[in-house]
Design a protein around this motif. Sequence first.
Motif, PDB file in Angstrom:
ATOM      1  N   LEU A 151       0.831  -1.196   0.000  1.00 60.82           N
ATOM      2  CA  LEU A 151       0.000   0.000   0.000  1.00 60.82           C
ATOM      3  C   LEU A 151       0.868   1.249   0.000  1.00 60.82           C
ATOM      4  O   LEU A 151       1.879   1.309   0.695  1.00 60.82           O
ATOM      5  N   PRO A 152       0.484   2.269  -0.753  1.00 59.90           N
ATOM      6  CA  PRO A 152       1.225   3.534  -0.693  1.00 59.90           C
ATOM      7  C   PRO A 152       0.987   4.204   0.651  1.00 59.90           C
ATOM      8  O   PRO A 152      -0.083   4.057   1.251  1.00 59.90           O
ATOM      9  N   PRO A 153       1.962   4.948   1.156  1.00 61.88           N
ATOM     10  CA  PRO A 153       1.770   5.599   2.461  1.00 61.88           C
ATOM     11  C   PRO A 153       0.695   6.678   2.375  1.00 61.88           C
ATOM     12  O   PRO A 153       0.543   7.356   1.358  1.00 61.88           O
ATOM     13  N   SER A 154      -0.051   6.818   3.448  1.00 60.42           N
ATOM     14  CA  SER A 154      -1.059   7.871   3.523  1.00 60.42           C
ATOM     15  C   SER A 154      -0.443   9.115   4.155  1.00 60.42           C
ATOM     16  O   SER A 154       0.489   9.033   4.950  1.00 60.42           O
ATOM     17  N   VAL A 155      -0.967  10.266   3.787  1.00 55.15           N
ATOM     18  CA  VAL A 155      -0.459  11.546   4.275  1.00 55.15           C
ATOM     19  C   VAL A 155      -1.363  12.028   5.405  1.00 55.15           C
ATOM     20  O   VAL A 155      -2.581  12.170   5.228  1.00 55.15           O
ATOM     21  N   VAL A 156      -0.756  12.273   6.571  1.00 57.40           N
ATOM     22  CA  VAL A 156      -1.484  12.747   7.745  1.00 57.40           C
ATOM     23  C   VAL A 156      -1.032  14.169   8.047  1.00 57.40           C
ATOM     24  O   VAL A 156       0.165  14.473   8.043  1.00 57.40           O
ATOM     25  N   GLU A 157      -1.989  15.036   8.290  1.00 60.28           N
ATOM     26  CA  GLU A 157      -1.692  16.434   8.587  1.00 60.28           C
ATOM     27  C   GLU A 157      -1.688  16.671  10.095  1.00 60.28           C
ATOM     28  O   GLU A 157      -2.592  16.222  10.800  1.00 60.28           O
ATOM     29  N   HIS A 158      -0.653  17.382  10.553  1.00 60.90           N
ATOM     30  CA  HIS A 158      -0.541  17.761  11.954  1.00 60.90           C
ATOM     31  C   HIS A 158      -0.573  19.286  12.040  1.00 60.90           C
ATOM     32  O   HIS A 158       0.290  19.967  11.466  1.00 60.90           O
ATOM     33  N   THR A 159      -1.571  19.825  12.747  1.00 61.35           N
ATOM     34  CA  THR A 159      -1.706  21.279  12.876  1.00 61.35           C
ATOM     35  C   THR A 159      -0.654  21.821  13.834  1.00 61.35           C
ATOM     36  O   THR A 159      -0.496  21.321  14.957  1.00 61.35           O
ATOM     37  N   ILE A 160       0.050  22.876  13.381  1.00 64.06           N
ATOM     38  CA  ILE A 160       1.088  23.503  14.201  1.00 64.06           C
ATOM     39  C   ILE A 160       0.578  24.787  14.838  1.00 64.06           C
ATOM     40  O   ILE A 160       0.873  25.079  16.001  1.00 64.06           O
ATOM     41  N   GLY A 161      -0.183  25.561  14.091  1.00 62.38           N
ATOM     42  CA  GLY A 161      -0.692  26.814  14.633  1.00 62.38           C
ATOM     43  C   GLY A 161      -1.928  27.282  13.909  1.00 62.38           C
ATOM     44  O   GLY A 161      -2.201  26.872  12.774  1.00 62.38           O
ATOM     45  N   GLU A 162      -2.702  28.155  14.575  1.00 64.64           N
ATOM     46  CA  GLU A 162      -3.916  28.714  14.007  1.00 64.64           C
ATOM     47  C   GLU A 162      -3.938  30.216  14.245  1.00 64.64           C
ATOM     48  O   GLU A 162      -3.527  30.692  15.314  1.00 64.64           O
ATOM     49  N   ALA A 163      -4.412  30.970  13.251  1.00 66.72           N
ATOM     50  CA  ALA A 163      -4.493  32.423  13.362  1.00 66.72           C
ATOM     51  C   ALA A 163      -5.768  32.909  12.700  1.00 66.72           C
ATOM     52  O   ALA A 163      -6.358  32.218  11.864  1.00 66.72           O
ATOM     53  N   SER A 164      -6.201  34.129  13.064  1.00 65.53           N
ATOM     54  CA  SER A 164      -7.403  34.740  12.500  1.00 65.53           C
ATOM     55  C   SER A 164      -7.023  36.028  11.789  1.00 65.53           C
ATOM     56  O   SER A 164      -6.120  36.759  12.225  1.00 65.53           O
ATOM     57  N   VAL A 165      -7.723  36.322  10.693  1.00 61.06           N
ATOM     58  CA  VAL A 165      -7.492  37.548   9.934  1.00 61.06           C
ATOM     59  C   VAL A 165      -8.280  38.677  10.598  1.00 61.06           C
ATOM     60  O   VAL A 165      -9.511  38.632  10.683  1.00 61.06           O
ATOM     61  N   LEU A 166      -7.536  39.727  11.056  1.00 60.40           N
ATOM     62  CA  LEU A 166      -8.165  40.871  11.717  1.00 60.40           C
ATOM     63  C   LEU A 166      -8.309  42.070  10.789  1.00 60.40           C
ATOM     64  O   LEU A 166      -9.180  42.912  10.995  1.00 60.40           O
ATOM     65  N   ALA A 167      -7.419  42.167   9.775  1.00 59.26           N
ATOM     66  CA  ALA A 167      -7.472  43.299   8.849  1.00 59.26           C
ATOM     67  C   ALA A 167      -6.901  42.877   7.514  1.00 59.26           C
ATOM     68  O   ALA A 167      -6.090  41.935   7.436  1.00 59.26           O
ATOM     69  N   THR A 168      -7.323  43.591   6.456  1.00 57.07           N
ATOM     70  CA  THR A 168      -6.831  43.294   5.113  1.00 57.07           C
ATOM     71  C   THR A 168      -6.375  44.584   4.452  1.00 57.07           C
ATOM     72  O   THR A 168      -6.979  45.651   4.653  1.00 57.07           O
ATOM     73  N   PHE A 169      -5.327  44.524   3.667  1.00 57.26           N
ATOM     74  CA  PHE A 169      -4.837  45.681   2.932  1.00 57.26           C
ATOM     75  C   PHE A 169      -3.980  45.197   1.778  1.00 57.26           C
ATOM     76  O   PHE A 169      -3.707  43.982   1.661  1.00 57.26           O
ATOM     77  N   PHE A 170      -3.538  46.128   0.918  1.00 52.87           N
ATOM     78  CA  PHE A 170      -2.739  45.791  -0.258  1.00 52.87           C
ATOM     79  C   PHE A 170      -1.383  46.478  -0.160  1.00 52.87           C
ATOM     80  O   PHE A 170      -1.268  47.612   0.345  1.00 52.87           O
ATOM     81  N   VAL A 171      -0.363  45.809  -0.667  1.00 52.45           N
ATOM     82  CA  VAL A 171       0.994  46.340  -0.722  1.00 52.45           C
ATOM     83  C   VAL A 171       1.423  46.346  -2.184  1.00 52.45           C
ATOM     84  O   VAL A 171       1.256  45.340  -2.881  1.00 52.45           O
ATOM     85  N   THR A 172       1.989  47.507  -2.628  1.00 51.19           N
ATOM     86  CA  THR A 172       2.413  47.621  -4.023  1.00 51.19           C
ATOM     87  C   THR A 172       3.828  47.092  -4.181  1.00 51.19           C
ATOM     88  O   THR A 172       4.760  47.545  -3.494  1.00 51.19           O
ATOM     89  N   LEU A 173       3.979  46.101  -5.042  1.00 52.87           N
ATOM     90  CA  LEU A 173       5.282  45.542  -5.387  1.00 52.87           C
ATOM     91  C   LEU A 173       5.462  45.699  -6.886  1.00 52.87           C
ATOM     92  O   LEU A 173       4.875  44.940  -7.676  1.00 52.87           O
ATOM     93  N   GLY A 174       6.272  46.707  -7.273  1.00 56.64           N
ATOM     94  CA  GLY A 174       6.424  46.983  -8.694  1.00 56.64           C
ATOM     95  C   GLY A 174       5.136  47.537  -9.244  1.00 56.64           C
ATOM     96  O   GLY A 174       4.616  48.563  -8.793  1.00 56.64           O
ATOM     97  N   LYS A 175       4.586  46.852 -10.235  1.00 55.08           N
ATOM     98  CA  LYS A 175       3.322  47.270 -10.832  1.00 55.08           C
ATOM     99  C   LYS A 175       2.130  46.497 -10.271  1.00 55.08           C
ATOM    100  O   LYS A 175       1.000  46.720 -10.709  1.00 55.08           O
ATOM    101  N   ASN A 176       2.395  45.568  -9.362  1.00 52.24           N
ATOM    102  CA  ASN A 176       1.327  44.706  -8.850  1.00 52.24           C
ATOM    103  C   ASN A 176       0.953  45.099  -7.433  1.00 52.24           C
ATOM    104  O   ASN A 176       1.803  45.557  -6.642  1.00 52.24           O
TER     105      ASN A 176
END
Length: 728
Positions: free
Chosen positions: A619-644
Amino acid sequence: MNRWMMLKLENLVQLHCSCIQLHSLFYRKVHRTQWKPLQSSAFPLWPVQLLPQQWQTDTFVSVALSQYRLLATKKGKRPGKLNLKTKEHKVEMQTVEIQQGMTIKDLARVMGKDIDHVYKALLCLDIDLYSLEPDSVLEEAWIKEAVKRSGMNYKWAKLKEKEKDKENKDAVKRCPADPALLTPRPPVVTILGHVDHGKTTLLDRLRKTQVAAAEAGGITQHIGAFIVHLPSGEKITFLDTPGHAAFSAMRARGTQVTDIVILVVAAEDGVMKQTIESIQHAKNAQVPIILAINKCDKPEADPERVKKELLAHDVVCEEYGGDVQAIHISALKGENLVALSEATVALAEVLELKADTTGLVEGTIIESRTDKGKGPVTTAIIQRGTLRKGCILVAGQTWARVRLMFDENGKAVDEATPSMPVEIVGWKEVPSAGAEILEVESEQRAHEVVDWRNYAEQQKITKEDMEVIEAKQKEHQEAHRRERDKLGNLNWRARKTILYETNKKTVQRSNQRVESGDKNVLSVIVKGDVDGSVEAILNVLNSYTADECELDVIHFGVGDVSENDINLAEAFKGVIYGFSVNANTFIQQLAAKKGIKIKLHNIIYHLIEDLKDELSNKLPPSVVEHTIGEASVLATFFVTLGKNKVPVAGCRVHKGQLHGKMKFKLIRNRDVIWNGFLTSLKQHKADVQVVKTGMDCGLSLDKDIEFNIGDEIICYEEEEVKQTSTEN
């Protein structure tokens, strides 16, 4: 050559006449004074015929043709009729015979093509090719279309006249005997119970032998059949069946030929899984039960608890108003065995067991195997008649002329009476355990019986195959109908687009399946010492499944590992499992040279564990995920890098920590809308690798996804874990 020239001349004449007619038509149209089109018709009617007629032939043309014919006549060659039609070279197309209910494999065979060719021919039809297997039944329209697309013609195959039903020449049991001819016989007693509850030890004490000490792992691996002579002169035939879960079929077979069941239950363990199964076997066979509560000499023994637990399974002892005798014994010390024997004899007297010792023999095969010196050998219980040397027997789809007979101690005997276990030598092939033995008058009669049974078996298989084919055909037709109804409301362009995309994906999946091959298939060869052991192992193989790996039993049989097994394992890259069999030095060296694994076991559960590990390794090995950390989005904004403009989320870690090198998920309304890696992780405008609980940070993803306030950021790592096969 003259004929060809004449043909050319006539063509020129016809062309000349057509030109004259066109010129005349044009002249008349130019000088016509009035033109009145027909208003009642949408299409104009042209009254003038463009083709030349015979009466319009030019005089010059007639003279030329007559001069040419005269010249041909003078040369002695009569042109006769001219065949103006050119001969077409007809290509003979292959004609195949088709019939209803053909599978893809059948159609490929009659067309002389491979199966892939049929799949390609069906590619443009409204069919889910991915669901079609080589043995899938095709509809009549599909068969015709596949033949047409292959550049062939078809015709319906002539139906063969129905074969006349063969006369039933099977051997059957005789009518019940006259009660006056019946004589008393010893009872056949089967000892059942959970593994390691002391069944074989009990038999050891009864017949004063040491069977348990010689058995691998201390458990019975086969059905043992013995006659025990009691001090009172009574004889009892005992069947000792295996207690392991894998030998359920053997226990069921033992109860089919028994008169009384002795249920052995350990006083300290109580009712176990195989105990309940043994009770069910006894009830199915409708035979009485005697309860033997073993190991009563142990300090932790509690016989009363055993009796109460059995009440839940409708086994009511005499102390509780039932009819089941309960005997407290210690098989190891031999305590109270006389009372158990007396209870067995008393119950046998109540049952009034009798049998007919005359006439043709009837019996049941308890076990079968192949012996190096004796050939196919069976252990059987005689139920009617007296078996002697030279008798002609049939069992299943084989027959035997009895050459030798042996008792349970290996001593040759001349005859076997009802209730007597006997080992029979002289079979042409190894019959199946549990098969019924019937004596016939001659070898010719034995051949008739075997031929009829082979014919009946083939008819049964054919009928089952047709039922499967019809079921698959109905399934495919229903799937096709649903697919057609689904596309019915679309226009032809949209429908063709969807079908094209579906067929393209089907071909891709098929190619991937072909490329993957059988790398996730574990091919197994099973060899056992007796037929019942092979049966038990095959039942175990059927109980273990894994989606990513297929278990394929390519061969099984009775006897030691042979060179043919090695060659077969090499061809299929398989593993050989042997149970209580041997592999000589030459076989082992040959297997090592070819890289074939031979795994020999004497204990059934060791073989099962080994097989389970081998299957898990595929059998091929199965992939198990282990959570390391959790965070919440408090604010959103944009940063200009070059033309993007890059979307950035201001987050706060509320559990664990965020590590910039790990993988991340973006979860919105409990749905994962992105997973991947971060392009940046900053804290107070400084790049960092780790942000711990309670700290704020800003992060951007490797994909331009706008954040929403309240989104969850999960940091996790993946670990490959070895899969294991599961039991059904």
